[in-house]
Design a protein around this motif. Structure first.
Motif, mmCIF file in Angstrom:
data_model
loop_
_atom_site.group_PDB
_atom_site.id
_atom_site.type_symbol
_atom_site.label_atom_id
_atom_site.label_comp_id
_atom_site.label_asym_id
_atom_site.label_seq_id
_atom_site.Cartn_x
_atom_site.Cartn_y
_atom_site.Cartn_z
ATOM 1 N N PRO A 1 0.817 -1.216 0.000
ATOM 2 C CA PRO A 1 0.000 0.000 0.000
ATOM 3 C C PRO A 1 0.849 1.264 0.000
ATOM 4 N N HIS A 2 0.429 2.254 -0.785
ATOM 5 C CA HIS A 2 1.030 3.581 -0.771
ATOM 6 C C HIS A 2 -0.075 4.611 -0.892
ATOM 7 N N SER A 3 0.111 5.723 -0.186
ATOM 8 C CA SER A 3 -0.917 6.756 -0.193
ATOM 9 C C SER A 3 -0.931 7.477 -1.538
ATOM 10 N N LEU A 4 -2.052 8.127 -1.798
ATOM 11 C CA LEU A 4 -2.217 8.901 -3.020
ATOM 12 C C LEU A 4 -1.130 9.975 -3.127
ATOM 13 N N GLU A 5 -0.815 10.608 -1.987
ATOM 14 C CA GLU A 5 0.184 11.680 -1.990
ATOM 15 C C GLU A 5 1.535 11.161 -2.464
ATOM 16 N N GLU A 6 1.868 9.941 -2.016
ATOM 17 C CA GLU A 6 3.157 9.374 -2.401
ATOM 18 C C GLU A 6 3.191 8.993 -3.870
ATOM 19 N N LYS A 7 2.028 8.588 -4.390
ATOM 20 C CA LYS A 7 1.989 8.079 -5.767
ATOM 21 C C LYS A 7 1.657 9.155 -6.796
ATOM 22 N N GLN A 8 1.051 10.278 -6.363
ATOM 23 C CA GLN A 8 0.725 11.327 -7.335
ATOM 24 C C GLN A 8 1.925 12.227 -7.553
ATOM 25 N N VAL A 9 2.969 11.634 -8.087
ATOM 26 C CA VAL A 9 4.225 12.342 -8.338
ATOM 27 C C VAL A 9 4.792 11.835 -9.663
ATOM 28 N N GLU A 10 5.951 12.363 -10.050
ATOM 29 C CA GLU A 10 6.607 11.879 -11.248
ATOM 30 C C GLU A 10 6.879 10.379 -11.103
ATOM 31 N N PHE A 11 6.893 9.662 -12.243
ATOM 32 C CA PHE A 11 7.022 8.201 -12.207
ATOM 33 C C PHE A 11 8.246 7.764 -11.411
ATOM 34 N N ASP A 12 9.399 8.391 -11.686
ATOM 35 C CA ASP A 12 10.614 7.907 -11.027
ATOM 36 C C ASP A 12 10.732 8.380 -9.581
ATOM 37 N N ALA A 13 9.811 9.255 -9.141
ATOM 38 C CA ALA A 13 9.809 9.679 -7.739
ATOM 39 C C ALA A 13 8.821 8.857 -6.914
ATOM 40 N N ALA A 14 8.006 8.057 -7.585
ATOM 41 C CA ALA A 14 6.975 7.293 -6.874
ATOM 42 C C ALA A 14 7.578 6.046 -6.238
ATOM 43 N N PRO A 15 7.120 5.682 -5.039
ATOM 44 C CA PRO A 15 7.623 4.456 -4.433
ATOM 45 C C PRO A 15 7.063 3.236 -5.185
ATOM 46 N N PRO A 16 7.850 2.150 -5.261
ATOM 47 C CA PRO A 16 7.357 0.969 -5.966
ATOM 48 C C PRO A 16 6.325 0.204 -5.147
ATOM 49 N N GLY A 17 5.409 -0.454 -5.831
ATOM 50 C CA GLY A 17 4.456 -1.329 -5.147
ATOM 51 C C GLY A 17 3.023 -1.014 -5.479
ATOM 52 N N MET A 18 2.176 -2.045 -5.359
ATOM 53 C CA MET A 18 0.739 -1.898 -5.608
ATOM 54 C C MET A 18 -0.028 -2.739 -4.592
ATOM 55 N N VAL A 19 -1.246 -2.298 -4.266
ATOM 56 C CA VAL A 19 -2.076 -3.130 -3.395
ATOM 57 C C VAL A 19 -2.490 -4.373 -4.177
ATOM 58 N N GLY A 20 -2.751 -5.481 -3.464
ATOM 59 C CA GLY A 20 -3.007 -6.700 -4.227
ATOM 60 C C GLY A 20 -3.830 -7.773 -3.535
ATOM 61 N N MET A 21 -4.032 -7.672 -2.223
ATOM 62 C CA MET A 21 -4.735 -8.778 -1.558
ATOM 63 C C MET A 21 -6.154 -8.963 -2.084
ATOM 64 N N GLU A 22 -6.820 -7.848 -2.361
ATOM 65 C CA GLU A 22 -8.226 -7.948 -2.747
ATOM 66 C C GLU A 22 -8.407 -8.381 -4.201
ATOM 67 N N THR A 23 -7.358 -8.224 -5.006
ATOM 68 C CA THR A 23 -7.452 -8.635 -6.406
ATOM 69 C C THR A 23 -6.726 -9.958 -6.672
ATOM 70 N N LEU A 24 -6.146 -10.552 -5.621
ATOM 71 C CA LEU A 24 -5.372 -11.798 -5.792
ATOM 72 C C LEU A 24 -6.202 -12.898 -6.465
ATOM 73 N N LEU A 25 -7.349 -13.192 -5.892
ATOM 74 C CA LEU A 25 -8.189 -14.276 -6.427
ATOM 75 C C LEU A 25 -8.787 -13.918 -7.792
ATOM 76 N N PRO A 26 -9.443 -12.754 -7.931
ATOM 77 C CA PRO A 26 -10.030 -12.459 -9.244
ATOM 78 C C PRO A 26 -9.011 -12.346 -10.373
ATOM 79 N N LEU A 27 -7.825 -11.814 -10.108
ATOM 80 C CA LEU A 27 -6.825 -11.732 -11.180
ATOM 81 C C LEU A 27 -6.347 -13.119 -11.580
ATOM 82 N N THR A 28 -6.181 -13.994 -10.589
ATOM 83 C CA THR A 28 -5.709 -15.345 -10.897
ATOM 84 C C THR A 28 -6.780 -16.115 -11.673
#
Lengths: 449, 322
Positions: A307-334
């Motif tokens: 998880p990362h907050s909107l503030e952290e991610k609403q920046v230039e691509f190379d300034a954004a921290p890596p990572g995405m939320v995923g627990m809730e989409t684990l089953l449906p994506l698979t």
């Protein structure tokens, strides 16, 4: 304690090679019995959803809960709420928090805060995840650490990694390796290839991952240790693990949904939700990941929920921290990308998210055999999920899948015999569910209780 | 006229007709620069902000001159004098600029995609004046304009770009622009300066400077940043110069009418010898002059798109009788 009968639904339990329509009775927090036509008393809640599939609660072996230190992004409480929304009843939490989970007190802190699911803390391999001094691995294990990892970075010093593997062998815990050579990663943010060339984003070559995968496999072999490789993302890594397994080396590995359903072409939007480590790879790598899941080279699908907050991610691509939320989409994506495409059977997909990661961690979870903890997910494999920011129960919404429609809707999650998540059946489906006594007397449907 | 874009973010995907529209428009503005009075009222009432998050002298000056010659109201904002060093995010900077009702934003930024990010937060038109190693479309357009002044039709012409392709926004934009006009593009430099899978862009890669230049119609030489040596991309600038530097001896082996180009600023004696830079095949200073005209053309075309979208708005001044 409540009793629940999951009646006449398709029960998939790969650990007991079960895939049939039978009843499952939950009592006293455990699986009391399985079979056809189980009789129940009037106190028992009966759940009967025609399109529902009953499976062991999912085991997500790679989660970042951000507590302590990152509570604005996620807490153990919010993270486990998101987990049960995704059908997860057991999760392993990575130690790259502030401070690092490298003392028994912090292990106990994180473990004790998990109420809705089992929360197994993974403790750091080295103090402060600095790659220099071994953390007190035996004490950490004693306090409840399920495994050790410096996730977020590799243990750069091969000698420190070798000692950690040797030491962990004595404790009987697995070392989870984040495989990226920092010198080769450099300032890179995306996979090296046509997409980095076109976007101008700084490249990370596949070999940055593969050299460490190869190194750690060889170190595990020399130490006689059990090694688990986190978030495998390249063809070369899959081939290294395949060869290691064929050679009898005790290595397991996981991948994440984004490595089999997105490619590095997706970063060309400069959408910071696609920035992740390791980076999204080429279509050829995606092909290899899918094959690795199919042939058993890859043991588990984990979310790497970051998880990362909107503030952290609403920046230039190379300034954004890596990572995405995923627990809730684990089953449906698979389900959407691996089962509906015909690559995996539903049973195999379930195994990759239940018994297989439980075995990799060496924990009792991921099965619905009689007597096992009643950790259950009921889901509709064809039920549609419209992914929106509001749909997530995680505190953070940094998902590149917002806006997509997926198959595989979680209807109910049960942990230790208690319902911890329940879809509002009144609005979503024509599903019926009833309490035994009232239904028997009045034939009245009680929906959405 | 074939121009409907609101922004100029890059040349990837640009069409032949669009490039020709820009270059033809540039010709008209180029004439103005030879007049005694070099100012026209084209952008009167239009506000342009030059948003430079990275040190730049010539690109910023070229844009500023273009804006002033078109009579635009000009604001300059550079990172050193801004609140950015106080922790303000690009998003907040963008929202502040938006609140000031700026019509056109010219942005230079070290992060690829930063101008694309800005389009989500600003109503104005955005001109990418260089985003990290990604694109630098106005530089490529001035390169194309200069080439076309000497070689009327670029179809089938051989253009060789020499140097650090990996870190070059100029090379990327040049490739897209040259491909749109049908030129054959060769990239030449050491392997450590070649982006991955770059051949898939439809270019030829060479590591032999003689092979890559003897038949070339145009040789565009890129600046070698001195920090590439410490970054491990090169053993030494001396070795680079020996292997890939363009000097008089190498020039003599090329076609007699070859054009020597360089986006500047030049490192004399590293990628280009002084006598080549100042020699009669060099068009480096023409590029600088044409840069102003190209930027005038882009500002004009984007302002026309904006004006066509605002044509329905009532004339407020007329209503109050001003």
């Amino acid at each position: 304690m409540s009793k629940i009968l999951l009646r006449g639904m398709r029960l998939i339990d790969p650990a007991t090679a079960t895939d049939e329509r039978i009843d499952l009775l939950i009592a006293d927090g455990v699986v009391a019995s399985r079979g056809v036509g189980i009789a129940v008393d009037e106190e028992t809640r009966i759940v009967e959803i025609p399109e529902g599939v009953v499976a062991p609660g999912l085991v997500d072996m790679h989660v970042h809960l951000r507590e302590p230190g990152g509570e604005q992004e996620e807490t153990v409480e919010s993270g486990t709420r998101a987990a049960v929304h995704g059908g997860i009843t057991t999760l392993a939490a990575m130690p790259n928090t502030e401070p690092t989970i490298d003392t028994p007190a912090w292990v106990e802190y994180v473990r004790s805060r998990g109420k809705l699911t089992n929360v197994h803390p993974i403790a750091a391999i080295t103090v402060g995840r600095e790659g220099k001094t071994l953390a007190p691995l035996a004490e950490l294990a004693e306090a409840g650490a399920v495994a050790f990892s410096d996730d977020g970075r590799s243990v750069a010093d091969a000698n420190v990694m070798r000692r950690a593997l040797q030491y962990a062998t004595m404790i009987g815990r697995v070392i989870i390796a984040h495989c990226e050579d920092q010198a080769l990663v450099g300032s890179g943010t995306v996979n090296e290839g046509l997409a980095s060339t076109r976007s101008g984003l700084s490249p990370i070559p596949a070999v940055a991952e593969e050299t460490i995968v190869a190194r750690d496999i060889l170190l595990a072999k020399s130490a006689g240790a059990r090694l688990h490789i986190a978030h495998v993302s390249t063809r070369g890594s899959v081939e290294l693990v395949r060869r290691a397994k064929a050679d009898g080396i005790t290595v397991t590995c996981e991948t994440c949904p984004h490595y089999f359903c997105l490619t590095d072409d997706d970063v060309r939007s400069y959408d910071t939700s696609t920035r992740v480590n390791p980076p999204l790879r080429s279509a050829d790598d995606v092909e290899a990941i899918r094959e690795g899941l199919r042939d058993g080279t890859i043991d588990a699908v984990a979310s790497d929920h970051a998880p990362h907050s909107l503030e952290e991610k609403q920046v230039e691509f190379d300034a954004a921290p890596p990572g995405m939320v995923g627990m809730e989409t684990l089953l449906p994506l698979t389900i959407t990308h691996m089962v509906d495409t015909g690559i995996l059977s539903l049973g195999k997909a379930i195994a990759l998210m239940t018994i297989e990661p439980a075995r990799a961690l060496g924990i009792a979870a991921g099965t619905l055999e009689t007597g096992a903890a009643a950790d259950v997910v009921v889901f509709d494999p064809d039920g549609k999920v419209e992914v929106t920011a509001d749909w997530f129960r995680s505190l953070s919404k940094n998902s590149p899948f917002i806006g997509s429609t997926l198959s595989g809707r979680v209807l109910m999650t049960i942990h230790n015999g208690e319902v911890v998540f329940e879809e509002d059946l009144g609005t979503a489906h024509g599903s019926s569910e009833n309490h035994g006594k009232r239904a028997a007397e009045s034939n009245e449907l009680v929906v959405g209780v | 006229m074939t121009w409907t874009r609101k922004h100029l973010l890059g040349l990837e995907g640009i069409g032949y007709d669009e490039v020709v529209t820009i270059l033809d428009t540039t010709s008209r503005f180029r004439e103005i620069l030879d007049r005694s009075v070099k100012k026209v009222p084209t952008l009167r009432g239009i506000t342009v902000v030059n948003l430079f998050f990275e040190a730049s002298t010539r690109t910023r000056m070229s844009f500023e001159l273009a804006e002033k010659r078109l009579s635009a109201d000009v604001l300059n904002f550079s990172a050193s004098s801004s609140s950015l060093k106080k922790g303000e995010t690009l998003r907040d900077t963008a929202r502040n600029i938006e609140a000031m009702k700026v019509d056109i934003v010219v942005m230079r930024h070290p992060s690829p995609g930063a101008p694309h990010f800005l389009t989500d937060h600003i109503d104005g038109s955005i001109i990418n004046a260089g985003d990290g190693p990604h694109e630098h479309p106005t530089q490529a357009l001035l390169d194309l304009f200069t080439m076309r002044e000497h070689v009327a039709d670029l179809r089938g012409k051989r253009v060789t770009i020499v140097g650090d392709i990996l870190h070059s926004r100029v090379a990327r934009s040049d490739i897209w622009g040259l491909k749109a006009l049908g030129a054959d593009v060769t990239l030449c430099g050491p392997n450590t300066f070649m982006p991955a899978e770059v051949e898939q862009l439809g270019v030829t890669v060479s590591h032999d400077i003689r092979d890559a230049t003897v038949e070339a119609d145009i040789v565009n030489i890129l600046r070698i940043q001195r920090e590439r040596q410490s970054g491990g991309f090169l053993p030494s600038l001396r070795e680079y110069s020996a292997l890939f530097g363009i000097n008089a001896a190498r020039l003599r082996e090329m076609k007699p009418d070859v054009l020597i180009m360089h986006p500047g600023p030049i490192n004399r004696g590293v990628e280009i010898a002084p006598d080549v830079a100042d020699g009669d095949r060099s068009v480096i200073l023409e590029q600088v002059t044409n840069g102003v005209a190209v930027r005038m053309a882009i500002l004009y075309l984007l302002s026309m798109v904006r004006a066509s979208k605002q044509v329905e708005e009532p004339d407020i001044l007329a209503e109050v009788g001003a």
